[in-house]
Each structure stands twice: as C-alpha cells, then as structure tokens.
Write a protein that holds these residues in place. Structure first.
Motif, PDB file in Angstrom:
ATOM      1  N   ALA A 165       0.842  -1.190   0.000  1.00 39.11           N
ATOM      2  CA  ALA A 165       0.000   0.000   0.000  1.00 39.11           C
ATOM      3  C   ALA A 165       0.882   1.247   0.000  1.00 39.11           C
ATOM      4  O   ALA A 165       1.899   1.295   0.697  1.00 39.11           O
ATOM      5  N   ALA A 166       0.461   2.250  -0.761  1.00 40.08           N
ATOM      6  CA  ALA A 166       1.285   3.448  -0.907  1.00 40.08           C
ATOM      7  C   ALA A 166       0.416   4.682  -1.082  1.00 40.08           C
ATOM      8  O   ALA A 166      -0.751   4.605  -1.461  1.00 40.08           O
ATOM      9  N   LEU A 167       1.012   5.829  -0.785  1.00 45.08           N
ATOM     10  CA  LEU A 167       0.495   7.121  -1.201  1.00 45.08           C
ATOM     11  C   LEU A 167       1.441   7.639  -2.272  1.00 45.08           C
ATOM     12  O   LEU A 167       2.641   7.808  -2.019  1.00 45.08           O
ATOM     13  N   PRO A 182       8.188   4.376   6.590  1.00 43.33           N
ATOM     14  CA  PRO A 182       7.789   4.793   7.940  1.00 43.33           C
ATOM     15  C   PRO A 182       8.417   3.975   9.050  1.00 43.33           C
ATOM     16  O   PRO A 182       9.078   2.954   8.813  1.00 43.33           O
ATOM     17  N   GLY A 183       8.170   4.415  10.279  1.00 44.15           N
ATOM     18  CA  GLY A 183       8.726   3.762  11.453  1.00 44.15           C
ATOM     19  C   GLY A 183       7.883   2.610  11.965  1.00 44.15           C
ATOM     20  O   GLY A 183       6.899   2.193  11.343  1.00 44.15           O
ATOM     21  N   LEU A 184       8.251   2.109  13.132  1.00 45.31           N
ATOM     22  CA  LEU A 184       7.727   0.866  13.684  1.00 45.31           C
ATOM     23  C   LEU A 184       6.204   0.821  13.795  1.00 45.31           C
ATOM     24  O   LEU A 184       5.565  -0.080  13.267  1.00 45.31           O
ATOM     25  N   THR A 185       5.606   1.769  14.484  1.00 39.71           N
ATOM     26  CA  THR A 185       4.152   1.769  14.654  1.00 39.71           C
ATOM     27  C   THR A 185       3.486   2.795  13.739  1.00 39.71           C
ATOM     28  O   THR A 185       2.330   3.161  13.950  1.00 39.71           O
ATOM     29  N   GLY A 186       4.196   3.238  12.719  1.00 39.43           N
ATOM     30  CA  GLY A 186       3.685   4.251  11.814  1.00 39.43           C
ATOM     31  C   GLY A 186       3.110   3.672  10.542  1.00 39.43           C
ATOM     32  O   GLY A 186       2.791   2.485  10.445  1.00 39.43           O
ATOM     33  N   ASP A 200       2.146   9.031   7.883  1.00 38.27           N
ATOM     34  CA  ASP A 200       3.038   9.883   8.672  1.00 38.27           C
ATOM     35  C   ASP A 200       3.753  10.925   7.817  1.00 38.27           C
ATOM     36  O   ASP A 200       4.303  11.892   8.354  1.00 38.27           O
ATOM     37  N   PHE A 201       3.753  10.735   6.496  1.00 41.62           N
ATOM     38  CA  PHE A 201       4.428  11.664   5.594  1.00 41.62           C
ATOM     39  C   PHE A 201       3.463  12.602   4.873  1.00 41.62           C
ATOM     40  O   PHE A 201       3.884  13.394   4.022  1.00 41.62           O
ATOM     41  N   LEU A 202       2.170  12.523   5.201  1.00 42.65           N
ATOM     42  CA  LEU A 202       1.177  13.319   4.474  1.00 42.65           C
ATOM     43  C   LEU A 202       1.492  14.810   4.488  1.00 42.65           C
ATOM     44  O   LEU A 202       1.303  15.500   3.485  1.00 42.65           O
ATOM     45  N   ALA A 203       1.957  15.310   5.616  1.00 43.21           N
ATOM     46  CA  ALA A 203       2.148  16.762   5.761  1.00 43.21           C
ATOM     47  C   ALA A 203       3.271  17.303   4.882  1.00 43.21           C
ATOM     48  O   ALA A 203       3.342  18.513   4.662  1.00 43.21           O
ATOM     49  N   ILE A 204       4.157  16.429   4.391  1.00 43.34           N
ATOM     50  CA  ILE A 204       5.278  16.924   3.578  1.00 43.34           C
ATOM     51  C   ILE A 204       5.158  16.570   2.099  1.00 43.34           C
ATOM     52  O   ILE A 204       5.927  17.076   1.276  1.00 43.34           O
ATOM     53  N   PRO A 260       6.776  20.136   9.354  1.00 40.77           N
ATOM     54  CA  PRO A 260       6.760  19.644   7.973  1.00 40.77           C
ATOM     55  C   PRO A 260       7.464  20.535   6.957  1.00 40.77           C
ATOM     56  O   PRO A 260       8.170  20.030   6.074  1.00 40.77           O
ATOM     57  N   GLU A 261       7.282  21.835   7.063  1.00 42.27           N
ATOM     58  CA  GLU A 261       7.879  22.715   6.051  1.00 42.27           C
ATOM     59  C   GLU A 261       9.404  22.723   6.147  1.00 42.27           C
ATOM     60  O   GLU A 261      10.113  22.660   5.144  1.00 42.27           O
TER      61      GLU A 261
END
Length: 296
Positions: free
Chosen positions: A26-28, A46-50, A54-58, A270-271
């Motif tokens: 699965a990907a964005l 992403p990380g362990l429980t991510g 988690d990368f949506l904001a960037i 994020p910025e």
C-alpha cells in the motif's frame, strides 16, 4: 465514521497498490500538479508503529520540486498484508522489499530513499546490500544501532505483550492513554486505533524485537558511495540527538537538526523538514550529473 481531517489527501496524492514479486504494498503516490516529473523519484519508509500517512504533511511540498514521491506501508503494516512468519520481518527481509519497490519505482533510474526511525534501519539494509543503487539516503530520526531510552521500553512492551495479550490490549493499555494525555482529536484517535489493529501482530512484535537488537552498521554504510543525510529533531526522544550527530560525523555525511521537532519531524515541522529534504536531493542530483559529465 467520517475521515480524519488530516487524511483528506492533498491534490496530486493518490492511494495506490504497488505490485512486486514479494507481494503488494500500500502506498500514497504523489505527483507534481503539472503532471510533469523533472527529477528523480523519492521513496519514504515509515517507522515501527507508523504508516505512509506519517508523511502526508510533507508530500505536497516535496512534489513541488518536480519529482514523484511515494510513501509506503511496510510488509505487515497497516494496509500492506504480511505473513505469520517472524522471519519475514527481519530488517534484512524488509530491506529486500525496499530494493524491489525502488527498482519498480525507479524504472532504471536511481531514487532517493528516506527511512524514518525503524524505517531508517530497514532502508539502511537496502542501501548496504548493494542490490539497488540509490540517488541518496536519508536517516530521519534513526540511529546507528538499537533504539534506547523511553522508546526502547515501549518497544520491549510491544514485543512481550502482543503475543500474549493481543493488539486490542496494547491499544487500551499503551497507545490510547498516551494519545488521550496528548489531547489527540477524536478523529485522529479513531485513525490511530484502526491503524494499530490493522497491523500484523506477528509483524509488529517481530519488528519491535528488531529495533531492540539491531547492531551497529555504520562502518558498512560508510563503504557505500551514496550521498547520505542524517536529519533529526532537536528534542528527539528515540535515539539521542548526540548519538545521531556522532553517527553523521562517523559517516562523513550531511546533517540537519530540525528546530522544535522531536521524533517525528515530518509531522512536527513539515515545512522545515521538506525544505531540508528537497535541498539535499537537489544537491545529490547535481553531484551525480557532474560525475556523469566528467566520465563522458
């Protein structure tokens, strides 16, 4: 139930399934609004429980630099299925998945690789194993060996409690109280619960063991000729900031400290995080093109 506000995907970002010989991931998948990709692709791990979210904001800021950016769920993580075999979740096995994804996405060109926290340990395996030539490698809030401190204690509880008590117990005993203390909005709380319970229990327990036992591979990484960036928040509570700066020095790599951020700079700043990644990627591509010109 309504979709969490932060999951309203920005323009140009689409959910996608990526097929590989090892399965479907699965990907964005984010593309520039112009639809024209002018620079090399980037893959975010992403990380362990991510998860990829988690990368949506960037994502939108990253694609404005003229490149495609793809964030994934690891095997057994959230919307990517995984087997009930602990061996499938070693860093080496997960790193082999990253090789296949990079080769699929790169289509013959090198890609930029970013690993957050445990994802950095996984991505490092793909860089070191030599199966794929990467345009660059970024360790985001990741360290040289096993995680330490509060997050190590958290990972140990996951490793011990998941097989015995299950993910529902872990949610109510660990994740929900922490989220409630942090005043996480209800819609995001619902997403976090859904995400945790969608994980493979075997996978999450096995990956927790990996992050607690990973050996130092700085010397091996240093032998790989790939531009490397160490990026971390000034208040990181995973690997200490001093450990990450020492790792950067040992690697002879660039490093960026994100002001005000802790362990998740892509979420917390994020910025600033996106700007640092774009600057690093552009410089890495320029150096690569200069090398090609000199060879010719």
């Amino acid at each position: 139930m309504s979709t969490p506000r932060f999951l309203n995907l920005p323009p140009g970002v689409e959910p996608r399934k990526i097929e590989t010989p090892q399965g479907t991931f699965a990907a964005l998948d984010a593309l520039p609004m112009s639809g024209v990709v002018e620079r090399w692709t980037a893959l975010l791990v992403p990380g362990l429980t991510g998860s990829k979210e988690d990368f949506l904001a960037i994502l939108q800021t990253l694609v404005q630099s003229g490149r495609r950016v793809v964030a994934i769920d690891l095997r057994g993580q959230y919307e990517t299925p995984g087997p009930d075999d602990p061996a499938a979740y070693s860093c080496a096995a997960l790193g082999a998945d990253i090789d296949l994804l990079a080769q699929e996405l790169g289509d013959g060109e090198p890609i930029h690789l970013v690993g957050h926290s445990f994802g950095g340990l996984v991505a490092r395996e793909a860089v070191i194993d030599g199966r794929t030539k990467f345009a660059s490698f970024t360790l985001m809030s990741s360290g040289p060996a096993a995680i330490v401190g509060r997050r190590a204690r958290h990972a140990r509880r996951l490793m011990e409690e998941i097989p015995e008590k299950g993910l529902e117990y872990v949610w109510h005993a660990r994740f929900e109280p922490e989220a409630m203390t942090a005043d996480v909005p209800d819609d995001i709380l619902a997403f976090l619960r859904k995400r945790l319970l969608a994980n493979s229990p075997v996978g999450l327990a096995s990956m927790s063991e990996q992050v607690l036992t990973m050996r130092d591979r700085i010397d091996e990484l240093r032998q790989i000729e790939v531009p490397t960036l160490v990026l971390y928040g000034e208040h990181d509570d995973g690997w200490p900031a001093e450990t990450q700066s020492e790792m950067a020095a040992a690697l002879g790599s660039d490093y960026t400290v994100v002001p005000g951020a802790a362990h998740s700079p892509a979420v917390e700043a994020p910025e600033t995080t996106a700007a640092a990644l774009v600057r690093f990627w552009n410089e890495a591509e320029s150096r690569s093109l200069d090398k090609r010109s000199n060879v010719m």
